[in-house]
Design a protein around this motif. Structure first.
Motif, PDB file in Angstrom:
ATOM      1  N   VAL A 272       3.944  -3.736   5.607  1.00 55.09           N
ATOM      2  CA  VAL A 272       2.609  -3.263   5.906  1.00 55.09           C
ATOM      3  C   VAL A 272       2.136  -4.672   5.397  1.00 55.09           C
ATOM      4  CG1 VAL A 272       2.238  -2.269   3.792  1.00 55.09           C
ATOM      5  CG2 VAL A 272       0.514  -1.715   4.952  1.00 55.09           C
ATOM      6  N   ILE A 273       0.422  -4.681   5.549  1.00 57.52           N
ATOM      7  CA  ILE A 273      -0.235  -5.893   4.613  1.00 57.52           C
ATOM      8  C   ILE A 273      -1.884  -4.829   5.186  1.00 57.52           C
ATOM      9  CG2 ILE A 273       1.094  -7.652   5.460  1.00 57.52           C
ATOM     10  CD1 ILE A 273      -0.896  -7.924   7.986  1.00 57.52           C
ATOM     11  N   ASN A 274      -2.477  -5.708   4.106  1.00 56.02           N
ATOM     12  CA  ASN A 274      -4.170  -5.352   4.459  1.00 56.02           C
ATOM     13  C   ASN A 274      -4.784  -6.433   5.777  1.00 56.02           C
ATOM     14  OD1 ASN A 274      -4.380  -3.652   2.216  1.00 56.02           O
ATOM     15  ND2 ASN A 274      -4.145  -4.975   0.545  1.00 56.02           N
ATOM     16  N   ILE A 275      -5.856  -5.713   6.224  1.00 52.54           N
ATOM     17  CA  ILE A 275      -6.313  -6.675   7.043  1.00 52.54           C
ATOM     18  C   ILE A 275      -7.480  -7.468   6.661  1.00 52.54           C
ATOM     19  CG2 ILE A 275      -7.554  -6.108   9.405  1.00 52.54           C
ATOM     20  CD1 ILE A 275      -6.067  -4.001   9.917  1.00 52.54           C
ATOM     21  N   ARG A 276      -7.868  -8.794   7.221  1.00 53.63           N
ATOM     22  CA  ARG A 276      -9.011  -9.085   6.676  1.00 53.63           C
ATOM     23  C   ARG A 276      -9.617  -8.978   7.618  1.00 53.63           C
ATOM     24  NH1 ARG A 276      -4.564 -14.249   4.790  1.00 53.63           N
ATOM     25  NH2 ARG A 276      -3.408 -12.887   3.205  1.00 53.63           N
ATOM     26  N   GLU A 277     -10.837  -9.395   6.843  1.00 55.32           N
ATOM     27  CA  GLU A 277     -12.199  -9.222   8.007  1.00 55.32           C
ATOM     28  C   GLU A 277     -12.167 -10.663   8.323  1.00 55.32           C
ATOM     29  OE1 GLU A 277     -17.149  -9.891   8.141  1.00 55.32           O
ATOM     30  OE2 GLU A 277     -15.696 -10.670   5.584  1.00 55.32           O
ATOM     31  N   SER A 278     -11.495 -11.759   8.462  1.00 50.27           N
ATOM     32  CA  SER A 278     -11.334 -13.060   9.966  1.00 50.27           C
ATOM     33  C   SER A 278      -9.937 -12.710  10.407  1.00 50.27           C
ATOM     34  CB  SER A 278     -11.239 -14.085   8.941  1.00 50.27           C
ATOM     35  OG  SER A 278     -10.204 -13.813   8.458  1.00 50.27           O
ATOM     36  N   ASP A 279      -9.332 -11.793  10.516  1.00 50.64           N
ATOM     37  CA  ASP A 279      -8.091 -11.256  11.047  1.00 50.64           C
ATOM     38  C   ASP A 279      -7.723 -10.683  12.582  1.00 50.64           C
ATOM     39  OD1 ASP A 279      -5.975 -11.610   9.395  1.00 50.64           O
ATOM     40  OD2 ASP A 279      -5.869  -9.881   8.699  1.00 50.64           O
ATOM     41  N   THR A 280      -6.779 -11.404  13.578  1.00 47.68           N
ATOM     42  CA  THR A 280      -7.505 -11.451  14.683  1.00 47.68           C
ATOM     43  C   THR A 280      -6.130 -10.500  15.213  1.00 47.68           C
ATOM     44  OG1 THR A 280      -6.249 -13.779  15.461  1.00 47.68           O
ATOM     45  CG2 THR A 280      -8.400 -13.935  15.646  1.00 47.68           C
ATOM     46  N   PRO A 281      -5.054 -10.175  16.257  1.00 51.96           N
ATOM     47  CA  PRO A 281      -4.159  -9.112  16.106  1.00 51.96           C
ATOM     48  C   PRO A 281      -2.761 -10.357  16.074  1.00 51.96           C
ATOM     49  CG  PRO A 281      -5.598  -8.561  18.036  1.00 51.96           C
ATOM     50  CD  PRO A 281      -6.435 -10.158  17.876  1.00 51.96           C
ATOM     51  N   ILE A 282      -3.269 -11.589  16.326  1.00 50.47           N
ATOM     52  CA  ILE A 282      -2.114 -12.626  16.312  1.00 50.47           C
ATOM     53  C   ILE A 282      -1.730 -13.450  14.898  1.00 50.47           C
ATOM     54  CG2 ILE A 282      -1.253 -15.253  16.896  1.00 50.47           C
ATOM     55  CD1 ILE A 282      -2.472 -14.818  19.547  1.00 50.47           C
ATOM     56  N   ILE A 283      -3.082 -13.811  14.057  1.00 50.13           N
ATOM     57  CA  ILE A 283      -3.092 -13.343  12.808  1.00 50.13           C
ATOM     58  C   ILE A 283      -2.710 -12.870  12.176  1.00 50.13           C
ATOM     59  CG2 ILE A 283      -4.415 -14.416  11.215  1.00 50.13           C
ATOM     60  CD1 ILE A 283      -6.199 -15.836  12.856  1.00 50.13           C
ATOM     61  N   ALA A 284      -2.982 -11.255  11.817  1.00 50.47           N
ATOM     62  CA  ALA A 284      -2.416 -10.442  11.568  1.00 50.47           C
ATOM     63  C   ALA A 284      -0.922  -9.996  11.697  1.00 50.47           C
ATOM     64  CB  ALA A 284      -3.283  -9.300  11.362  1.00 50.47           C
TER      65      ALA A 284
END
Length: 418
Positions: A151-163
């Motif tokens: 599990v990770i936290n989703i950042r405002e700038s995240d795309t699916p690839i980055i996440a």
């Protein structure tokens, strides 16, 4: 037919889970089977709104998945595996009946990737299964043997690839029966996903799956109907059968005499233009052979009514959910099926997901994004493969109907033998 809510007890502030992808290994006829429910390219025009996260607008998630394919290409099996995974995530073992290992000599794996908007977390759960012999009955049974969770936290700038890149590097929570023979693996996974404690997932996670089973008894298919808006129900039934005047609630006589309590619905009466009627009481027809008065398509409409009213009810209470409808309009006129699917999409909550299986090629003409389609087919080894057209075409607005009808994807049935 699997869900964990009662409309009359539905509360607000429900938790939402959006599935972003899944993989199957050695389950049913799936091997190296992967589906991605995110998409990278923004759409200039789309009829499906809110296919992104409000707090991370570059993270785009599909909210509608129309699953097509020939007979015996795994559409229902796919739904059963998703239903099982949802139950496991909620800490429940009753999804085990939907787990079928293909090769008994090899362990099977179900991987589910999902996010929870409420706490802005991105998860990967990997469940391992095997066939083991019941020492009492000497029969092979399926058991859950290991669980991995990241599990990770989703950042405002995240795309699916980055996440996903960050998720792959996250610490892994791992447990297995080999490591801890007495552990309850589903409870372990539940506690990792829902660290708030208690049975929060059972109380707050919502889903509804309706499967088409040829062996399912007639009364069983209707046993859990719970109509909310009879005006909606009447309009749908009249569209399926012009001889129907409408549907009414029937209330027990002793309930009618109680002024301090709301009358409790005991049954429903479907009225016809010739003066006849049939009564549906607790999912059973009280008239002899009552279900035979309805066409197959109209009979299927009864479960569709409940499904649509569930979608509307969820949206009204801001309680989105995972919804799966499996070939419940197989005997419905193609224009009616298109219209009903349009209603489902229009009434879908902002963070709900709809999975819909069909054989109807006319649905390819609908004005929905190309990435909303998923095609299933058998390969030369008789295993199921997924075809996602957005990975083939570079434009989101390209029509797929002619490509499917011309069998560009290889998803049409082989009629050479007949």
């Amino acid at each position: 037919f699997c869900y964990n809510f009662q409309k009359s007890e539905l509360k607000s502030k429900r938790c939402v889970m959006l599935i972003t992808g899944f993989s199957f290994q050695n389950l049913y006829s799936f091997e190296d089977f992967t589906v991605d429910l995110t998409y990278p390219r923004p759409l200039k025009f789309t009829t499906i709104e809110h296919e992104y996260l409000s707090f991370a607008p570059r993270f785009k998630v599909k909210r509608v998945c129309i699953i097509s394919g020939g007979n015996a290409t795994g559409k229902t099996s796919l739904g059963k595996l998703l239903c099982a995974a949802t139950n496991f995530i909620a800490g429940r073992n009753n999804g085990m009946s939907y787990i079928k290992v293909r090769d008994p000599k090899v362990d099977a794996t179900l991987r589910l990737e999902f996010l929870i908007p409420r706490n802005r977390t991105f998860h990967e759960a990997i469940l391992g299964f095997r066939l083991s012999e019941n020492q009492i009955d000497k029969e092979l049974g399926t058991e859950l043997i290991r669980i991995e969770h990241r599990v990770i936290n989703i950042r405002e700038s995240d795309t699916p690839i980055i996440a996903r890149n960050r998720l792959a590097k996250a610490d892994c929570n791992f447990e297995s029966l080999e490591k801890s023979p007495e552990i309850n693996l589903t409870k372990y996974l539940n506690n990792k996903i829902w660290p708030e404690g208690g049975d929060i997932s059972i109380n707050q996670l919502l889903w509804k799956y309706i499967f088409y089973e040829t062996s399912e008894p007639t009364d069983k298919r209707l046993a859990d109907l719970e109509f909310v808006d009879l005006d909606i129900a009447s309009k749908i039934l009249k569209a399926f059968d012009p001889t129907i005047l409408g549907i009414k609630e029937l209330v027990a006589r002793e309930e009618q005499n109680k002024s301090n309590e709301a009358p409790k619905t005991q049954a429903y009466k479907i009225e016809f233009s010739n003066g006849n009627h049939i009564t549906l009481d607790s999912g059973k027809f009280t008239n002899p052979d009552g279900y035979k008065r309805l066409s197959k398509g109209t009979f299927e409409a009864l479960s569709i009514i409940d499904f649509i009213e569930t979608i509307i009810h969820f949206k009204k209470h801001d309680a989105s959910a995972t919804l799966f409808l499996d070939e419940r309009m197989a005997h419905v006129h193609t224009q009616l099926e298109t219209a009903m699917l349009n209603v489902m999409i229009q009434k879908l909550g902002k963070t709900s997901q709809l999975f819909y299986t069909t054989h109807n090629a006319d649905l390819l003409e609908m004005e929905i994004p190309i990435h909303s389609h998923l095609f299933l087919k058998r390969n030369d080894n008789f295993l199921v493969e997924a075809v996602q057209p957005e990975t083939v075409f570079k434009k989101n607005d390209r029509k797929v109907s002619q490509y499917v009808k011309n069998d560009i994807f290889g998803t049409c049935p082989d009629t050479s033998l007949i």
